[in-house]
Design a protein around this motif. Structure first.
Motif, short mmCIF file in Angstrom:
data_model
loop_
_atom_site.label_atom_id
_atom_site.label_comp_id
_atom_site.label_asym_id
_atom_site.label_seq_id
_atom_site.Cartn_x
_atom_site.Cartn_y
_atom_site.Cartn_z
N GLN A 163 0.83 -1.20 0.00
CA GLN A 163 0.00 0.00 0.00
C GLN A 163 0.87 1.26 0.00
OE1 GLN A 163 -3.55 0.44 -0.23
NE2 GLN A 163 -2.61 2.41 -0.73
N PRO A 164 1.01 1.92 -1.18
CA PRO A 164 1.74 3.19 -1.21
C PRO A 164 0.90 4.30 -0.57
CG PRO A 164 1.42 2.26 -3.42
CD PRO A 164 0.49 1.56 -2.50
N ILE A 165 1.58 5.35 -0.09
CA ILE A 165 0.88 6.49 0.49
C ILE A 165 1.59 7.78 0.08
CG2 ILE A 165 2.08 6.55 2.74
CD1 ILE A 165 -0.84 6.74 3.99
N GLN A 166 0.82 8.83 -0.18
CA GLN A 166 1.40 10.12 -0.58
C GLN A 166 0.46 11.22 -0.11
OE1 GLN A 166 0.86 9.45 -5.06
NE2 GLN A 166 -0.06 11.48 -4.86
N LYS B 227 10.90 3.16 13.67
CA LYS B 227 9.69 2.72 12.97
C LYS B 227 9.85 2.66 11.45
CE LYS B 227 6.53 2.30 16.27
NZ LYS B 227 5.75 1.07 16.44
N PHE B 228 10.85 3.41 10.93
CA PHE B 228 10.96 3.56 9.48
C PHE B 228 12.27 3.05 8.92
CE2 PHE B 228 8.37 7.35 10.83
CZ PHE B 228 7.15 6.86 10.39
N ALA C 253 0.25 10.25 6.86
CA ALA C 253 1.05 9.28 6.10
C ALA C 253 2.11 8.64 7.00
CB ALA C 253 1.72 9.95 4.91
N TYR C 254 2.80 9.46 7.79
CA TYR C 254 3.86 8.92 8.66
C TYR C 254 3.28 8.03 9.77
CZ TYR C 254 7.18 11.82 6.15
OH TYR C 254 7.95 12.38 5.16
N THR C 255 2.17 8.44 10.36
CA THR C 255 1.58 7.60 11.42
C THR C 255 1.04 6.29 10.82
OG1 THR C 255 -0.48 8.87 11.29
CG2 THR C 255 1.03 9.47 13.04
N SER C 256 0.50 6.35 9.61
CA SER C 256 0.00 5.14 8.92
C SER C 256 1.15 4.18 8.60
CB SER C 256 -0.73 5.50 7.62
OG SER C 256 -1.82 6.33 7.89
N ALA D 59 10.04 12.26 13.08
CA ALA D 59 10.43 11.98 14.47
C ALA D 59 9.20 11.71 15.34
CB ALA D 59 11.22 13.16 15.04
N ALA D 60 8.15 12.50 15.15
CA ALA D 60 6.93 12.36 15.96
C ALA D 60 6.26 10.99 15.77
CB ALA D 60 5.94 13.47 15.64
#
Length: 331
Positions: free
Chosen positions: A32-35, A102-103, A70-73, A95-96
């Motif tokens: 699943q891409p996200i943008q 996580k990444f 996007a980052y939290t997902s 960072a948040a």
């Protein structure tokens, strides 16, 4: 006899080919891409998606959300990757949401992405405006007033993009709060109004970034000029970033890089995809050119898929090389 050997060889080749096809690392795995909602980001997202499909992955259409979502997902594993991580612009959001724990982020997809403030060249030359600090002067600020309140109207950055925090921080840091209004809303619509004003011969003041179509329409050096800032002033995670260039010029924003960021757990389980993410590179000029085509009306889903096809065809050897190297990482 020779006929039988040929058939046997052909059969063996067919078996090994189908066995190889079955061994593609992405078989049975959905990505699943996200943008963000900026459709100009779709080109680079789909290019990564297309490469993943060559590794056997099933890739969904990109989800479009605000960057912080996007980052939290991605951190939660609800999305797999984004191809639009800006460094250092998105550092606070990165960072948040958990940062490097996580990444997965290896390699640089795009180099030399610029941002900053511009005004039309005619006004810049007429009033000798080179630095945004000059807008402290109410007479200079009034030149860019579009609504009659006496303040300069700057076409600014959408809330949630990251650039809005930098602009707001700098307006305060440079003492421009009384003379400059940071207009936020639908950036594309506001830029359309800004371009109309330019065509009417009126002064314009705006923020933009590259790669994006704006600098293809309002050409820096020809139609517009970049404004410098009096000193470096960056918020949050970027506070130690120096925006001064080697030649002493300072345009307020560092030259940025763009990266593919994936969910770390997923990347560790998918070494071929992780290797691919680290390898892919896309010239800034190619994104600018594709974005310009979108601005000229070739912006449908089919158009963008066609642009991706065209890019791969023009860089087939490079693209195939990424796939080969990624497949080797799986073994």
């Amino acid at each position: 006899m020779r006929h039988k050997i040929l058939i046997a060889t052909a059969f063996a080749t067919l078996v090994s080919t189908s066995a190889w096809a079955a061994e593609l690392p992405g078989k049975g795995i959905t990505v699943q891409p996200i943008q963000s909602t900026i459709t100009e980001e779709t080109f680079q997202t789909l290019l990564v998606s297309r490469a993943l499909e060559k590794l056997g992955y099933t890739v969904n259409k990109p989800s479009e959300v605000d960057y912080n979502v996007a980052y939290t997902s991605l951190a939660a594993g609800d999305a797999t990757f984004t191809a639009v991580n800006w460094q250092p612009l998105h550092d606070d959001m990165y960072a948040a949401a958990g940062g490097d724990k996580k990444f997965y982020r290896e390699g640089v997809l795009v180099n030399g992405a610029a941002q900053g403030y511009l005004i039309d060249r005619k006004t810049a030359e007429q009033y000798q405006i080179k630095n945004i600090e000059q807008l402290k002067d109410p007479k200079i600020a009034k030149l860019f007033d579009t609504n009659g309140d006496g303040k300069a109207d700057m076409t600014g950055c959408n809330p949630g993009w990251g650039c809005e925090a930098v602009i707001n921080h700098q307006i305060a840091a440079y003492g421009l709060s009384k003379t400059v209004e940071h207009n936020q809303g639908n950036y594309a619509a506001m830029m359309a109004d800004t371009i109309t004003r330019f065509k009417e011969g009126k002064p314009i003041l705006y923020y933009t970034w590259t790669p994006y179509w704006v600098s293809d329409v309002l050409k820096p050096g020809k139609d517009v000029v970049w404004l410098q800032v009096p000193f470096t002033a960056m918020p949050g995670e970027q506070k130690n970033v120096d925006t001064k260039l080697a030649n002493g010029a300072n345009y307020g924003f560092p030259v940025s890089t763009m990266h593919i960021v994936a969910n770390k757990v997923w990347a560790e389980k998918n070494p071929a995809a992780a290797k691919l993410f680290s390898l892919m590179k896309l010239p800034l000029a190619d994104i600018n050119a594709q974005n310009a085509m979108m601005h000229e009306g070739k912006a449908s889903e089919a158009d963008i898929q066609g642009h991706v096809d065209g890019w791969i065809k023009a860089h087939q050897q490079l693209f195939d090389g990424w796939i080969k190297e990624a497949l080797a990482a799986q073994k």
